[in-house]
Write a protein that holds these residues in place. Structure first.
Motif, short mmCIF file in Angstrom:
data_model
loop_
_atom_site.label_atom_id
_atom_site.label_comp_id
_atom_site.label_asym_id
_atom_site.label_seq_id
_atom_site.Cartn_x
_atom_site.Cartn_y
_atom_site.Cartn_z
N TRP A 181 0.84 -1.19 0.00
CA TRP A 181 0.00 0.00 0.00
C TRP A 181 0.88 1.25 0.00
CZ3 TRP A 181 1.30 -2.62 4.35
CH2 TRP A 181 1.71 -1.89 5.46
N VAL A 182 0.21 2.39 -0.14
CA VAL A 182 0.88 3.69 -0.17
C VAL A 182 0.59 4.43 1.14
CG1 VAL A 182 0.93 5.96 -1.28
CG2 VAL A 182 0.76 3.90 -2.67
N ASP A 190 6.60 13.44 1.73
CA ASP A 190 6.91 12.40 0.75
C ASP A 190 5.82 11.34 0.73
OD1 ASP A 190 7.34 10.78 2.99
OD2 ASP A 190 9.48 11.12 3.00
N VAL A 191 6.03 10.32 -0.10
CA VAL A 191 5.11 9.19 -0.22
C VAL A 191 5.93 7.91 -0.12
CG1 VAL A 191 3.43 8.02 -1.68
CG2 VAL A 191 3.54 10.51 -1.68
N GLN A 192 5.45 6.96 0.66
CA GLN A 192 6.17 5.71 0.84
C GLN A 192 5.32 4.51 0.44
OE1 GLN A 192 7.03 6.27 5.11
NE2 GLN A 192 9.19 6.53 4.57
N LEU A 193 5.99 3.46 -0.07
CA LEU A 193 5.34 2.21 -0.40
C LEU A 193 5.78 1.16 0.61
CD1 LEU A 193 5.23 3.83 -3.13
CD2 LEU A 193 5.13 1.60 -4.26
N PHE A 194 4.80 0.44 1.16
CA PHE A 194 5.07 -0.57 2.18
C PHE A 194 4.52 -1.93 1.75
CE2 PHE A 194 5.35 3.28 4.69
CZ PHE A 194 6.32 3.00 5.64
N ARG A 195 5.04 -2.96 2.43
CA ARG A 195 4.54 -4.33 2.28
C ARG A 195 4.49 -4.96 3.67
NH1 ARG A 195 8.05 -7.98 -1.62
NH2 ARG A 195 9.67 -7.20 -0.25
N ARG A 196 3.46 -5.80 3.88
CA ARG A 196 3.35 -6.51 5.15
C ARG A 196 2.60 -7.82 4.93
NH1 ARG A 196 -0.07 -4.71 10.58
NH2 ARG A 196 0.85 -6.25 11.99
N SER A 197 2.92 -8.83 5.73
CA SER A 197 2.21 -10.10 5.65
C SER A 197 0.72 -9.88 5.89
CB SER A 197 2.77 -11.07 6.70
OG SER A 197 2.02 -12.27 6.72
N SER A 198 -0.12 -10.48 5.06
CA SER A 198 -1.57 -10.22 5.13
C SER A 198 -2.21 -10.82 6.38
CB SER A 198 -2.27 -10.75 3.89
OG SER A 198 -2.12 -12.17 3.78
N GLU A 226 5.91 -3.80 9.27
CA GLU A 226 5.83 -3.23 7.93
C GLU A 226 7.23 -3.18 7.31
OE1 GLU A 226 2.26 -0.09 9.14
OE2 GLU A 226 4.26 0.63 8.65
N GLU A 227 7.30 -3.49 6.02
CA GLU A 227 8.56 -3.39 5.28
C GLU A 227 8.48 -2.21 4.34
OE1 GLU A 227 11.23 -5.77 1.94
OE2 GLU A 227 9.37 -6.66 2.69
N LEU A 228 9.34 -1.23 4.53
CA LEU A 228 9.40 -0.08 3.63
C LEU A 228 10.06 -0.51 2.33
CD1 LEU A 228 9.11 2.94 3.00
CD2 LEU A 228 11.32 3.29 4.15
N LEU A 229 9.34 -0.35 1.22
CA LEU A 229 9.85 -0.75 -0.08
C LEU A 229 10.51 0.40 -0.82
CD1 LEU A 229 6.78 -2.88 -1.25
CD2 LEU A 229 8.97 -3.74 -0.38
N TYR A 230 9.92 1.58 -0.72
CA TYR A 230 10.45 2.71 -1.50
C TYR A 230 9.87 4.00 -0.95
CZ TYR A 230 11.65 5.63 -5.54
OH TYR A 230 12.14 6.62 -6.35
N THR A 231 10.69 5.06 -0.96
CA THR A 231 10.23 6.39 -0.59
C THR A 231 10.36 7.31 -1.78
OG1 THR A 231 10.87 6.11 1.74
CG2 THR A 231 10.59 8.37 0.94
N SER A 232 9.25 7.88 -2.21
CA SER A 232 9.28 8.85 -3.29
C SER A 232 9.77 10.18 -2.75
CB SER A 232 7.89 9.02 -3.91
OG SER A 232 7.86 10.13 -4.78
N PHE A 267 6.95 -7.27 -9.32
CA PHE A 267 6.83 -5.84 -9.53
C PHE A 267 5.52 -5.29 -8.98
CE2 PHE A 267 9.46 -7.50 -12.96
CZ PHE A 267 10.57 -6.65 -12.93
N LEU A 268 5.61 -4.14 -8.31
CA LEU A 268 4.43 -3.35 -8.00
C LEU A 268 4.26 -2.32 -9.12
CD1 LEU A 268 4.69 -2.62 -4.18
CD2 LEU A 268 2.98 -4.03 -5.33
N ILE A 269 3.03 -2.12 -9.55
CA ILE A 269 2.73 -1.22 -10.65
C ILE A 269 2.01 0.01 -10.09
CG2 ILE A 269 1.66 -1.01 -12.92
CD1 ILE A 269 3.81 -3.22 -12.68
N TYR A 270 2.50 1.19 -10.46
CA TYR A 270 1.86 2.41 -9.96
C TYR A 270 2.16 3.59 -10.88
CZ TYR A 270 6.48 3.85 -8.24
OH TYR A 270 7.80 4.21 -8.15
N PRO A 271 1.24 4.57 -10.93
CA PRO A 271 1.52 5.81 -11.65
C PRO A 271 2.13 6.85 -10.71
CG PRO A 271 -0.77 5.78 -11.06
CD PRO A 271 -0.16 4.52 -10.50
N PHE A 272 3.01 7.67 -11.27
CA PHE A 272 3.60 8.77 -10.53
C PHE A 272 3.85 9.91 -11.50
CE2 PHE A 272 7.43 11.07 -9.12
CZ PHE A 272 6.95 11.56 -7.91
N ASN A 273 3.28 11.06 -11.17
CA ASN A 273 3.51 12.26 -11.98
C ASN A 273 3.14 12.04 -13.45
OD1 ASN A 273 4.23 14.96 -12.27
ND2 ASN A 273 6.37 14.47 -12.74
#
Length: 232
Positions: free
Chosen positions: A54-55, A61-69, A75-81, A98-104
């Motif tokens: 999720w975002v 800033d904006v961060q993308l995370f992952r966590r076991s459902s 939480e695992e931080l995947l990327y910080t925009s 791959f995670l797919i997302y739009p940015f700008n």
């Protein structure tokens, strides 16, 4: 496996305090998955249902995370925009890589597979002067569909999904790009066998397009399945 649904909820009165919730569709019970720390939204399931990404929008800033459902572990931080702009995770590739997302206004694929932690950088998939968003990878992993306003109208396009073909930070060259709509409001989804696309047309009707890729990509004319209630 169609037993649970994930959603983002906000306070009804204010629209604030967005958090992720998981709903058990059989028991009709819901469990809170995130707990504050910014606006948590745009959750997607991993292909095997074991993780949720999720975002989280923060002030700067904006961060993308992952966590076991199942809620185990942190939480695992995947990327910080580096910029506070709209990032809407729209899909997780069928191979889980791959995670797919739009940015700008462009569509990116973020590597999240094993061994990507040290070199993880977004890969441009659809990056043009137009605005692209709402991308979804076909279940067979061959194609990616998305919305673009390249013609000044929103349309659904399909192109090969080849994230590893990119070079030098530029959008990957593709062998073909096909427009399959006659106006669209978005919500593009693939059938499980990759043989059909459904989306909303410009009038708000749910439409279907049959697709095939043997020997080359072909798409039927959109046909109306149902009129969706509500205003668009």
């Amino acid at each position: 496996d169609a037993t649970r649904a994930v959603s983002s909820r906000t306070e009804l009165e204010t629209g604030n305090n967005a958090d992720i919730w998981i709903t058990d569709l059989k028991a009709e019970t819901s469990t809170k998955f995130t707990f504050g720390g910014g606006a948590n939204a745009q959750p997607v399931w991993s292909p095997d249902g074991k993780y949720i990404a999720w975002v989280r929008g923060r002030e700067m800033d904006v961060q993308l995370f992952r966590r076991s459902s199942d809620g185990a572990g942190g939480e695992e931080l995947l990327y910080t925009s580096p910029e506070r702009r709209n990032v809407n995770v729209s899909d997780w590739s069928p191979d889980g890589r791959f995670l797919i997302y739009p940015f700008n206004g462009d569509v990116f694929a973020l590597p999240v597979g094993p061994g990507t932690e040290e070199t993880r950088q977004p890969i441009p998939i659809a990056a043009t002067a137009a605005s692209e968003f709402g991308a979804s990878v076909s279940p067979n992993g061959r194609w990616i569909a998305y919305i673009s306003n390249q013609t000044k109208e929103q349309e659904v396009y399909v192109q090969p999904f080849a994230p590893h073909a990119q070079a030098g930070g530029q959008a990957a060259p593709v062998a073909g790009r096909f427009m399959v709509s006659s106006g669209s409001l978005g919500m593009v989804r693939w059938r499980a066998d990759s043989g059909e696309l459904v989306f909303l047309n410009s009038e708000g009707a749910l439409v279907s397009v049959d697709v095939s890729s043997t020997p080359v990509f072909r798409a039927s004319a959109p046909r109306v399945l149902a009129q969706v209630a509500g205003s668009f």
